[in-house]
Design a protein around this motif. Structure first.
Motif, PDB file in Angstrom:
ATOM      1  N   PRO A 166       6.453   1.752   2.303  1.00 23.46           N
ATOM      2  CA  PRO A 166       5.248   1.807   1.766  1.00 23.46           C
ATOM      3  C   PRO A 166       4.549   3.453   1.772  1.00 23.46           C
ATOM      4  O   PRO A 166       4.930   3.758   2.947  1.00 23.46           O
ATOM      5  CB  PRO A 166       4.434   1.033   2.288  1.00 23.46           C
ATOM      6  CG  PRO A 166       5.361  -0.111   2.883  1.00 23.46           C
ATOM      7  CD  PRO A 166       6.624   0.863   3.492  1.00 23.46           C
ATOM      8  N   GLY A 209       7.587   2.338  -9.626  1.00 21.72           N
ATOM      9  CA  GLY A 209       6.483   1.912  -8.460  1.00 21.72           C
ATOM     10  C   GLY A 209       6.814   2.837  -7.285  1.00 21.72           C
ATOM     11  O   GLY A 209       6.786   2.375  -6.154  1.00 21.72           O
ATOM     12  N   THR A 234      11.982   5.724   6.053  1.00 23.18           N
ATOM     13  CA  THR A 234      11.909   5.680   4.679  1.00 23.18           C
ATOM     14  C   THR A 234      13.315   6.317   3.823  1.00 23.18           C
ATOM     15  O   THR A 234      13.907   7.158   4.710  1.00 23.18           O
ATOM     16  CB  THR A 234      10.782   6.083   3.772  1.00 23.18           C
ATOM     17  OG1 THR A 234      10.739   5.685   2.475  1.00 23.18           O
ATOM     18  CG2 THR A 234      10.682   7.614   3.968  1.00 23.18           C
ATOM     19  N   TYR A 239       8.849   6.986  -1.398  1.00 23.25           N
ATOM     20  CA  TYR A 239       7.859   5.707  -0.816  1.00 23.25           C
ATOM     21  C   TYR A 239       7.574   4.848  -1.887  1.00 23.25           C
ATOM     22  O   TYR A 239       7.608   5.146  -3.319  1.00 23.25           O
ATOM     23  CB  TYR A 239       6.573   6.508  -0.235  1.00 23.25           C
ATOM     24  CG  TYR A 239       6.678   7.210   0.807  1.00 23.25           C
ATOM     25  CD1 TYR A 239       6.749   6.566   2.021  1.00 23.25           C
ATOM     26  CD2 TYR A 239       6.441   8.424   0.955  1.00 23.25           C
ATOM     27  CE1 TYR A 239       6.820   7.625   3.310  1.00 23.25           C
ATOM     28  CE2 TYR A 239       6.388   9.630   1.972  1.00 23.25           C
ATOM     29  CZ  TYR A 239       6.746   8.771   3.347  1.00 23.25           C
ATOM     30  OH  TYR A 239       6.649   9.452   4.401  1.00 23.25           O
ATOM     31  N   ARG A 240       7.214   3.775  -1.498  1.00 21.91           N
ATOM     32  CA  ARG A 240       6.819   2.600  -2.553  1.00 21.91           C
ATOM     33  C   ARG A 240       5.465   2.623  -2.663  1.00 21.91           C
ATOM     34  O   ARG A 240       4.490   2.954  -1.866  1.00 21.91           O
ATOM     35  CB  ARG A 240       7.188   1.201  -2.021  1.00 21.91           C
ATOM     36  CG  ARG A 240       8.463   0.667  -1.799  1.00 21.91           C
ATOM     37  CD  ARG A 240       8.761  -0.607  -1.895  1.00 21.91           C
ATOM     38  NE  ARG A 240       7.751  -1.290  -0.922  1.00 21.91           N
ATOM     39  CZ  ARG A 240       7.885  -1.657   0.352  1.00 21.91           C
ATOM     40  NH1 ARG A 240       8.840  -1.087   1.101  1.00 21.91           N
ATOM     41  NH2 ARG A 240       7.138  -2.027   1.027  1.00 21.91           N
ATOM     42  N   ASN A 241       4.974   2.544  -3.984  1.00 18.38           N
ATOM     43  CA  ASN A 241       3.554   2.528  -4.403  1.00 18.38           C
ATOM     44  C   ASN A 241       3.175   1.062  -4.404  1.00 18.38           C
ATOM     45  O   ASN A 241       3.098   0.330  -5.674  1.00 18.38           O
ATOM     46  CB  ASN A 241       3.423   3.188  -5.671  1.00 18.38           C
ATOM     47  CG  ASN A 241       1.996   3.139  -6.417  1.00 18.38           C
ATOM     48  OD1 ASN A 241       1.115   2.992  -5.388  1.00 18.38           O
ATOM     49  ND2 ASN A 241       1.719   3.470  -7.559  1.00 18.38           N
ATOM     50  N   ASP A 242       2.868   0.449  -3.432  1.00 17.10           N
ATOM     51  CA  ASP A 242       2.357  -1.050  -3.257  1.00 17.10           C
ATOM     52  C   ASP A 242       1.166  -1.187  -3.764  1.00 17.10           C
ATOM     53  O   ASP A 242       0.996  -2.132  -4.307  1.00 17.10           O
ATOM     54  CB  ASP A 242       2.668  -1.525  -2.036  1.00 17.10           C
ATOM     55  CG  ASP A 242       4.255  -1.481  -1.530  1.00 17.10           C
ATOM     56  OD1 ASP A 242       5.077  -1.708  -2.249  1.00 17.10           O
ATOM     57  OD2 ASP A 242       4.168  -1.719  -0.005  1.00 17.10           O
ATOM     58  N   GLY A 243       0.375  -0.109  -3.571  1.00 15.18           N
ATOM     59  CA  GLY A 243      -0.932  -0.326  -4.236  1.00 15.18           C
ATOM     60  C   GLY A 243      -1.090  -0.528  -5.729  1.00 15.18           C
ATOM     61  O   GLY A 243      -2.284  -1.004  -6.161  1.00 15.18           O
ATOM     62  N   GLY A 244      -0.101   0.117  -6.469  1.00 12.41           N
ATOM     63  CA  GLY A 244      -0.372  -0.283  -7.889  1.00 12.41           C
ATOM     64  C   GLY A 244      -1.119   0.987  -8.243  1.00 12.41           C
ATOM     65  O   GLY A 244      -1.492   0.952  -9.818  1.00 12.41           O
ATOM     66  N   TRP A 270      14.240  -0.113 -10.456  1.00 16.56           N
ATOM     67  CA  TRP A 270      14.022   1.420 -10.784  1.00 16.56           C
ATOM     68  C   TRP A 270      14.680   1.441 -12.050  1.00 16.56           C
ATOM     69  O   TRP A 270      16.004   1.596 -12.189  1.00 16.56           O
ATOM     70  CB  TRP A 270      14.605   2.284  -9.927  1.00 16.56           C
ATOM     71  CG  TRP A 270      14.126   2.229  -8.489  1.00 16.56           C
ATOM     72  CD1 TRP A 270      13.070   1.421  -8.061  1.00 16.56           C
ATOM     73  CD2 TRP A 270      14.938   2.570  -7.244  1.00 16.56           C
ATOM     74  NE1 TRP A 270      13.026   1.553  -6.530  1.00 16.56           N
ATOM     75  CE2 TRP A 270      13.906   2.177  -6.102  1.00 16.56           C
ATOM     76  CE3 TRP A 270      15.947   3.455  -6.967  1.00 16.56           C
ATOM     77  CZ2 TRP A 270      14.374   2.295  -4.821  1.00 16.56           C
ATOM     78  CZ3 TRP A 270      16.254   3.691  -5.742  1.00 16.56           C
ATOM     79  CH2 TRP A 270      15.538   2.903  -4.513  1.00 16.56           C
TER      80      TRP A 270
END
Length: 370
Positions: A237, A108, A167, A181-186, A37
């Motif tokens: 996620p 992200g 989370t 949250y993670r933005n895994d989808g980009g 980060w």
């Protein structure tokens, strides 16, 4: 709070009371960087970025060409965020009084910022934008973002992010909650605030993603500390239902690339009246600024801020289309503002900068005379 954030890869997310208070921001910044980060300094005791240097505060300053960013200085807030270990040591090692912010987009991350401010309930149409709430529904007891987000989650048959123990969740000094949250989808999720105009998820619920930042867990202010809840220190996620809600409420950028567009009718009429399109650039600007200069005869209640912002936006479009030079446009805007509201230079500069910057993203084509 004298806490150090250990690397979640070696210690699955525990905060330990191990470091002296003076080194805590540096430890926090290092921990965040190890998670991937990018971090940037916050003003001492506050949750806002450190102010720009004098050069970067000047009107017309171009951030994209800023030498401060290239030189590793912290101007321009989250745009200066970094994971570079040497720079982090330089910043917080010399200034342990600085807080730590995380640039959410490059990190992200999507962070749901839930507020619990004591304020009057808005019209029910603004509680959950895009979700109709019948007049027959009793809203007694609904008072903050925890409630509106809980209602939205219940409507979707999901767990509210406020209750999502899978989370990282961080309690804020004001009683709110940051849910990470993670933005895994980009996908380039965009920020939003509350449920005012434009995109919004729910009343008293903000979204921090691209174009924003979040206060790092462990940061301490005079109002209190940003304390993690439970034992989870790793963002999960982004839930599919929440991603669908963010998309529904306009949190993705438009896929349409805007092209040149005509000057709005009122501005076009003013330009034509001043001889725009066939006279000098000074006369073009005079026409666009007519409403601003007209505020000089009305000390209050003339919607001056709105008119100055609209003029700056229009002029920005003219600059982007090559009809007017940027330096000349800036001088004209500042001159008109000074004549209309003398002694309010700082306020006017902020309005001009915002409107001009927004307008330059939308070039405006001048049409022929009607």
């Amino acid at each position: 709070m004298a806490a150090e954030l250990r690397d979640s890869r070696s210690d699955p997310g525990q905060f330990t009371r191990a470091a002296p208070l003076a080194s805590q921001p540096l430890a926090t910044a290092r921990w965040c960087a190890r998670q991937g980060w990018p971090v940037h300094p916050l003003a001492p005791g506050r949750k806002t970025p450190v102010g720009n240097c004098g050069a970067c505060r000047r009107p017309g300053h171009d951030r994209s060409a800023c030498g401060c960013l290239r030189a590793g200085r912290w101007c321009h807030g989250f745009h200066a965020a970094t994971r570079d270990a040497d720079r982090i040591r330089q910043w917080w090692g010399a200034r342990p009084d600085l807080g730590v912010g995380v640039a959410t987009g490059p990190a992200g991350l999507v962070v749901i910022d839930i507020d619990a401010h004591a304020c009057e309930l808005p019209d029910r149409a603004r509680l959950l934008p895009g979700v109709a709430i019948s007049d027959t529904v009793d809203l007694t007891g609904l008072a903050n973002g925890f409630h509106t987000l809980g209602v939205l989650a219940a409507l979707r048959g999901a767990t509210s992010p406020a209750d999502d123990a899978t989370t990282l969740r961080v309690r804020t000094p004001s009683g709110g909650l940051h849910v990470w949250y993670r933005n895994d989808g980009g996908r380039r999720w965009q920020c939003s605030t509350g449920s005012g105009s434009g995109r919004a998820l729910a009343w008293q619920v903000d979204v921090r993603a691209y174009g924003g930042y979040i206060v790092a867990p462990g940061t301490v202010t005079p109002a209190g500390s940003y304390r993690p809840l439970g034992v989870t220190r790793v963002p999960a996620p982004l839930p599919a239902w929440l991603a669908a809600e963010l998309e529904r409420t306009g949190h993705l950028p438009s896929t349409v690339v805007p092209g040149p567009r005509p000057v709005p009718p009122r501005a076009r009429q003013a330009v034509i009246a001043a001889g725009g399109g066939r006279g000098s650039s000074e006369r073009v600007l005079a026409g666009v600024l007519a409403e601003v200069t007209g505020c000089a005869v009305v000390p209050e209640g003339a919607a001056f801020s709105e008119k100055l912002n609209r003029a700056a936006y229009t002029v920005g479009g003219l600059v982007a289309a090559g009809h007017v030079g940027e330096a000349e446009a800036l001088r004209a805007l500042q001159g008109a503002a000074e004549r209309a509201r003398p002694g309010q230079e700082r306020r006017c500069r902020a309005i001009i900068r915002g409107g001009l910057s927004a307008g330059q993203a939308r070039p405006m084509a001048l049409r022929g005379r009607a």
